[in-house]
Design a protein around this motif. Structure first.
Motif, PDB file in Angstrom:
ATOM      1  N   ARG A   1     -26.714  10.180   3.088  1.00  0.00           N
ATOM      2  CA  ARG A   1     -26.976   8.859   3.655  1.00  0.00           C
ATOM      3  C   ARG A   1     -26.267   8.778   5.004  1.00  0.00           C
ATOM      4  NH1 ARG A   1     -26.182   8.158  -1.904  1.00  0.00           N
ATOM      5  NH2 ARG A   1     -27.611   6.719  -2.976  1.00  0.00           N
TER       6      ARG A   1
ATOM      7  N   ARG B   1     -34.381  -4.394  -4.920  1.00  0.00           N
ATOM      8  CA  ARG B   1     -33.614  -3.218  -4.481  1.00  0.00           C
ATOM      9  C   ARG B   1     -32.665  -2.703  -5.562  1.00  0.00           C
ATOM     10  NH1 ARG B   1     -33.386  -2.371   1.072  1.00  0.00           N
ATOM     11  NH2 ARG B   1     -32.534  -0.346   0.440  1.00  0.00           N
TER      12      ARG B   1
ATOM     13  N   GLU C   1     -32.818  -0.423  -7.931  1.00  0.00           N
ATOM     14  CA  GLU C   1     -32.675   1.029  -8.058  1.00  0.00           C
ATOM     15  C   GLU C   1     -31.805   1.607  -6.955  1.00  0.00           C
ATOM     16  OE1 GLU C   1     -35.610   4.930  -7.966  1.00  0.00           O
ATOM     17  OE2 GLU C   1     -36.380   3.063  -8.819  1.00  0.00           O
ATOM     18  N   ASP C   2     -31.998   1.126  -5.733  1.00  0.00           N
ATOM     19  CA  ASP C   2     -31.211   1.616  -4.596  1.00  0.00           C
ATOM     20  C   ASP C   2     -29.742   1.221  -4.724  1.00  0.00           C
ATOM     21  OD1 ASP C   2     -33.535   2.650  -3.456  1.00  0.00           O
ATOM     22  OD2 ASP C   2     -33.937   0.799  -2.352  1.00  0.00           O
TER      23      ASP C   2
ATOM     24  N   ALA D   1     -28.007   3.315  -7.485  1.00  0.00           N
ATOM     25  CA  ALA D   1     -27.777   4.694  -7.033  1.00  0.00           C
ATOM     26  C   ALA D   1     -26.631   4.765  -6.034  1.00  0.00           C
ATOM     27  CB  ALA D   1     -29.052   5.257  -6.418  1.00  0.00           C
ATOM     28  N   ALA D   2     -26.568   3.796  -5.136  1.00  0.00           N
ATOM     29  CA  ALA D   2     -25.497   3.796  -4.130  1.00  0.00           C
ATOM     30  C   ALA D   2     -24.136   3.642  -4.790  1.00  0.00           C
ATOM     31  CB  ALA D   2     -25.732   2.670  -3.117  1.00  0.00           C
TER      32      ALA D   2
ATOM     33  N   ILE E   1     -27.124  -1.832   2.162  1.00  0.00           N
ATOM     34  CA  ILE E   1     -28.350  -2.274   1.486  1.00  0.00           C
ATOM     35  C   ILE E   1     -28.440  -3.795   1.508  1.00  0.00           C
ATOM     36  CG2 ILE E   1     -29.590  -2.343  -0.719  1.00  0.00           C
ATOM     37  CD1 ILE E   1     -28.404   0.457  -1.289  1.00  0.00           C
TER      38      ILE E   1
END
Length: 477
Positions: free
Chosen positions: A2, A80, A82-83, A86-87, A181
């Motif tokens: 990232r 958001r 899922e994002d 994961a982050a 995010i």
């Protein structure tokens, strides 16, 4: 990888003035997982100016406009999911289930709670012919910690937006991607330009100039006591309002009428949750002498059942410590406990077997801990339990209050009168009875050296407001 080497200022992603970057490490692998901008004073100046340019306009926006804005944020936050999960898993090392059920959910809950609080929040009150008005304080600087990347950012941002205050956010450089995010979410839903600004970087490059900036009217900080003291000192030079949520050394008081196995399970989870990296962790476990032997057997069994390991493994309950520096600090406290004469009942120094890579610590239990020992007085921020015995309820309360902190406390038992006595007697901002859980519309904050002010729900909104009296507002013209 990232790579986010831009700052979000005045509604746009722009190059950082410094031209420098910071590498972000995945604590489970010890490998670089991405880079962020290393901001400086010039970035802070741009962000504060952007916030200052629009703060009067945003202050004067209607309650309905702010409620609708928060409603849009809630919807896009859910999109958001899922994002975000994961982050948090990758930057913090939180097991996937913890990232989803705790971190993601707490962030969502705070936006919902602030939105719902606006349904009944009174910004104006008539007193005779006079008017009392609560209006947004102006530009607020927000500095958030690494241990809860969505919770700590969301609770501050949601309250500020509900109040009508513009902000400059500096998230931790160790867990910055969840905040990035959030910036993308705000950009998509149309948070007005300048209302939200994100400046990534470290404490000296971004935190200090933000705390010192003359146009910043308020600093809201969550983190360690020493850093909070420095922010308060800088803010005092021009009398900024300060809201601080700091450390804790919370007691978990077991009563003598409990189901011992259930109590042991609850006490263990209050120590290992989020790898012990929780300011409200119940790390001082107070047990009656009469049930101590049985409790120790049960708590050792429960701790042995905790699975430490790869955050991507669905069975993992406890991930790594955030960094080598923090891992070494936890190890030093374990060594200190042994040195001071506490009995090492379970765990101890080093890493769990088979986990050589990553900053994994062994969940640890110390028995026969004196409340004056270092491990009973200082915040370890790792999965380390200190078992302290008591003979009667008054002694338990005295031990619980014998600390410089007062953020949280816990009591577990059957007798309602005793449960309530403990809850009313322990000096802390939040008390949980029998794992009742903390709802996002309840005030959160600490007594003593655990902080100043309250957050969450309507109490959080209050932190971003000034109070104005207008005498004679309703006189006849």
């Amino acid at each position: 990888m990232r790579n986010y080497t831009k700052q979000y200022i005045n509604g746009e992603w722009i190059d950082s003035a410094s031209g420098e970057n910071i590498e972000v490490i995945n604590p489970a692998t010890e490998e670089v997982m991405g880079t962020i901008a290393k901001g400086n004073k010039a970035d802070v100046d741009k962000a504060v100016q952007a916030a200052e340019n629009v703060y009067v306009q945003f202050r004067n926006s209607s309650i309905e406009e702010r409620r609708n804005l928060l409603d849009k944020i809630v919807t896009e936050y859910e999109n958001r999911k899922e994002d975000l999960v994961a982050a948090i898993r990758d930057e913090l090392g939180a097991p996937t289930k913890v990232a989803e059920n705790v971190h993601y959910q707490m962030g969502l809950d705070h936006f919902v709670a602030a939105r719902d609080a606006l349904d009944t929040f009174e910004f104006e009150e008539r007193r005779g012919n006079n008017l009392v008005v609560k209006e947004a304080i102006g530009v607020a600087g927000l500095i958030t910690p690494w241990n809860f990347p969505t919770n700590q950012t969301s609770l501050k941002l949601a309250a500020a937006f509900a109040a009508g205050s513009t902000v400059v956010l500096k998230p931790s450089e160790e867990t910055p991607f969840a905040a990035i995010i959030l910036a993308e979410i705000f950009d998509k839903v149309g948070v007005p330009k300048g209302v939200f600004n994100l400046v990534n970087g470290d404490g000296s490059g971004v935190g200090n100039p933000l705390s010192e900036h003359p146009s910043v009217r308020m600093m809201s900080f969550t983190g360690s006591g020493p850093t909070g003291a420095k922010i308060m000192e800088k803010a005092a030079k021009d009398f900024k309002k300060v809201s601080l949520e700091l450390g804790g050394k919370s007691p978990y008081i077991i009563l003598d009428d409990v189901n011992i196995q259930e109590a042991a399970r609850a006490a263990v989870m209050k120590v290992v949750n989020n790898t012990g990296q929780v300011c409200t962790a119940g790390t001082r476990t107070l047990v009656p002498e009469s049930i101590k032997a049985d409790f120790l057997t049960a708590v050792k069994e429960e701790m042995a059942n905790i699975k430490v390991g790869d955050p991507t493994d669905s069975e993992t309950q406890v991930g790594p410590i955030i960094s080598k520096k923090q891992f070494d600090q936890v190890q030093s406290y374990i060594d200190k406990g042994i040195e001071e004469g506490a009995e090492l009942l379970y765990g101890g120094p080093g890493k769990p077997e088979g986990l050589d890579k990553g900053y994994f610590a062994r969940p640890t239990i110390f028995n026969n801990v004196d409340n004056q020992m270092t491990i009973a007085q200082e915040e370890i921020f790792g999965p380390v339990m200190s078992v302290i015995t008591y003979n009667d309820l008054d002694e338990a309360i005295a031990i619980a209050n014998d600390t410089k902190y007062g953020l949280a406390g816990y009591v577990y038992g059957e007798n309602l009168d005793n449960l309530r006595k403990v809850a009313r007697s322990v000096e802390a901002g939040t008390i949980e009875i029998n794992e009742a859980g903390r709802k996002p519309d309840l005030p959160f904050g600490g007594y003593k050296q655990s902080g100043i002010g309250r957050e969450w729900g309507d109490f959080g909104i209050e932190e971003f407001l000034e109070v104005k009296s207008i005498a004679g507002y309703y006189q006849e013209g």
